[in-house]
Design an enzyme around this catalytic site. Structure first.
Site, PDB file in Angstrom:
ATOM      1  CB  THR A  33       5.926  -6.578   1.240  1.00  0.00           C
ATOM      2  OG1 THR A  33       5.448  -7.547   2.172  1.00  0.00           O
ATOM      3  CG2 THR A  33       5.797  -7.144  -0.158  1.00  0.00           C
ATOM      4  CB  ALA A  34       7.224  -1.728  -0.256  1.00  0.00           C
ATOM      5  CB  VAL A  63      -2.486  -8.715   7.664  1.00  0.00           C
ATOM      6  CG1 VAL A  63      -2.699  -7.702   8.760  1.00  0.00           C
ATOM      7  CG2 VAL A  63      -1.975  -8.036   6.393  1.00  0.00           C
ATOM      8  CE  LYS A  94      -7.181 -13.282  -4.788  1.00  0.00           C
ATOM      9  NZ  LYS A  94      -6.780 -11.867  -4.710  1.00  0.00           N
ATOM     10  N   PRO A 112     -13.234 -14.657 -10.557  1.00  0.00           N
ATOM     11  CG  PRO A 112     -13.972 -16.181 -12.150  1.00  0.00           C
ATOM     12  CD  PRO A 112     -14.369 -14.942 -11.406  1.00  0.00           C
ATOM     13  CD  GLU A 367     -10.958  -7.248  -7.459  1.00  0.00           C
ATOM     14  OE1 GLU A 367     -10.138  -8.146  -7.684  1.00  0.00           O
ATOM     15  OE2 GLU A 367     -12.193  -7.397  -7.585  1.00  0.00           O
ATOM     16  CB  THR A 369      -3.933  -3.850  -6.435  1.00  0.00           C
ATOM     17  OG1 THR A 369      -4.605  -2.974  -5.505  1.00  0.00           O
ATOM     18  CG2 THR A 369      -4.938  -4.401  -7.423  1.00  0.00           C
TER      19      THR A 369
END
Length: 527
Positions: A33-34, A63, A94, A112, A367, A369
């Site tokens: 991804t990076a 994952v 999400k 939320p 979270e 990130t």
């Protein structure tokens, strides 16, 4: 744009421009991804030559991965159709994270996206709600998040939009299949003209100033470049091995150092009927005996994992605890153990080498990130580059490396503090892990934030692009019983205040009931 013997790259170069052979050359080491997000973004925004050097020996983690709303900005900026993005990455929406067993066993709360209800007299709703509960004109069993539209959608299993229509929730993100995302990003990058070299980096040649001139590759011709992006993950083959940038360890504050990952078929998640009957539009984070688990619902399956402390539980026992939670046959279930290195590099840009992704830093994904930190680093990098770059002549003095390193250090510290806050406000002391995780020494920045919050009701945030806003802190602190001090202007009971709050809830319910279920929306988008 061309002079007699050089090409000068301007940041506003048109997307259709084809860089010449002597255009500035950015070399990205590492895929995933990076790496591929860096390649696609820099190619699109800078227009220069970009090459990705990727090892065939580094397997993808593969994952399920969750994101925050910043991903929507990237999709829009890249001109990608949202439905196509969802299809290509096996994505779902999400809208929140549901935290189970975090404050104490059998306790549940929501984080939320978006604001909660509406400010009253310019003051966040939490202050009026808090006074209402204390004074008795709001039911004592009510919760701050009762006034969140995204939480209402989550509780009812609704999607944020109807097919073919824009989202009615202004803040949303996605759950993604990380392997499919990397493949999609690779396709975008290559279609933009990014070159792909499959080889291992054996070493690097440096100039007199210590900048990297070229990379030696195993079995292939060396690759020269002007700017090198290290996306090699924890291996950090350039920023650490070649540029000697030091790593600041945060494992004394965030004590989880390993994760076990697995996948479960869609709608087969243990005995939690509420979360498995439909495709939930939220991530589930569950406090475990020695860490926490995630359940990330994708279109085809659910990504599951257990982030834990190896000082408190073995790999095998962690695997068993995870399988007990989400279900499955422990004899046949395929799992993978992923070591984690918690911390960051204060100098993630050294010379002409910039580390992005895991090579720059890592905070456990509580979270979601991870992708955001890649995006943020790319934004900061583009802003801190000179307005022109000369090929073959990279002058680090013309780059604002100090601002980049300062800003990214601040961003990583914000994420660390916010994640650590979940632990330190927990009331759990039922296992050795929770006794230690909840009582670590706080960074000065987090200690100041909590003191200011309880004293004045204000959240101390950086002036420049805060990662988490006031409301995000309210969502985490309020369920744990940490109440903000009273802000001036917070409303006492006045005629119509209770009715206004009830109107917020009823409006959210009315809108949610008109929207399709999240499962039907996603199944409509996917072929």
């Amino acid at each position: 744009m061309e002079t007699d013997d050089t090409t000068v790259l301007h940041h506003d170069q048109q997307l259709g421009d084809s860089p010449s052979a002597n255009a500035p050359h950015i070399v990205v080491v590492g895929g995933g991804t990076a790496g591929w997000m860096s390649a696609a973004t820099l190619k699109r925004r800078l227009g220069c030559r970009v090459t990705v050097v990727e090892s065939a020996r580094v397997p993808p983690i593969g994952v399920g991965e969750a994101t925050i709303p910043a991903i929507v900005d990237w999709i829009e900026n890249m001109g990608i159709d949202e439905d196509d993005f969802i299809r290509r990455t096996g994505a779902t929406y999400k809208l929140a994270i549901r935290f189970d067993n975090w404050v104490e066993p059998q306790h549940r709360y929501w984080h939320p996206f978006g604001i909660c209800g509406s400010p009253i007299d310019g003051v966040d709703l939490i202050h009026t709600w808090q006074r209402g509960v204390r004074q008795g004109w709001i039911p004592v069993e009510s919760k701050y998040t009762d006034y969140s539209f995204q939480r209402e959608l989550c509780e009812r299993g609704r999607g944020p939009r109807a097919p073919g229509q824009p989202s009615l929730a202004h803040n949303y993100a996605f759950h993604l299949d990380a392997g499919k995302l990397a493949a999609f990003l690779q396709e975008i990058a290559i279609n933009e003209g990014v070159q792909h070299v499959v080889a291992d980096v054996c070493g690097a040649a440096h100039d007199e100033q210590g900048n990297i001139q070229s990379l030696s590759l195993d079995g292939q011709t060396a690759v020269a470049g002007d700017l090198f992006i290290d996306c090699s993950g924890f291996a950090s083959v350039l920023i650490e091995r070649e540029m000697r940038s030091e790593w600041t360890d945060w494992s004394g504050q965030l004590i989880c150092d390993r994760a076990i990952t697995m996948r479960r078929p869609r709608n087969e998640l243990g005995d939690d009927e509420e979360s498995s009957a439909e495709l939930p539009p939220f991530t589930i984070s569950t406090g475990m005996n020695s860490g926490w688990s995630w359940q990330i619902p994708l279109h085809e399956n659910t990504g599951c994992g257990y982030v834990f402390s190896s000082a408190h539980i073995s790999d095998e026992d962690a695997r068993s605890e995870l399988i007990d939670l989400v279900g499955g046959d422990g004899e046949t279930m395929e799992t993978r153990v992923v070591p984690m290195r918690v911390g960051m590099r204060p100098m993630s840009w050294v010379g002409n080498c910039v580390s992005i992704g895991l090579s720059a830093g890592f905070v456990e994904p509580l979270e979601s990130t991870g992708i955001f930190l890649v995006q943020r680093a790319l934004d900061e990098l583009v802003e801190c580059l000179p307005t022109t770059i000369l090929p073959g002549v990279f002058d680090k003095r013309s780059c604002d490396t100090q601002s980049f390193n300062t800003r990214m250090t601040e961003v990583y510290a914000q994420v660390r503090d916010f994640v650590l806050m979940h632990y330190v406000v927990s009331q759990r002391r039922d296992t050795a892990f929770w006794k230690e995780a909840a009582t670590v020494a706080l960074p000065d920045s987090l200690a100041r934030l909590l003191e200011e919050y309880t004293r004045t009701g204000r959240v101390l945030m950086p002036q420049r692009d805060p990662t988490f806003l006031d409301v995000n802190h309210h969502y985490i602190l309020s369920p744990a019983g940490v109440q903000p001090g009273c802000l001036p202007g917070a409303r006492d009971s006045q005629p119509g205040t209770a009715q206004f709050l009830e109107h917020i809830r009823s409006t959210h319910t009315e809108i949610a009931m008109r929207l399709p279920s999240h499962a039907s929306l996603i199944d409509t988008i996917h072929p």
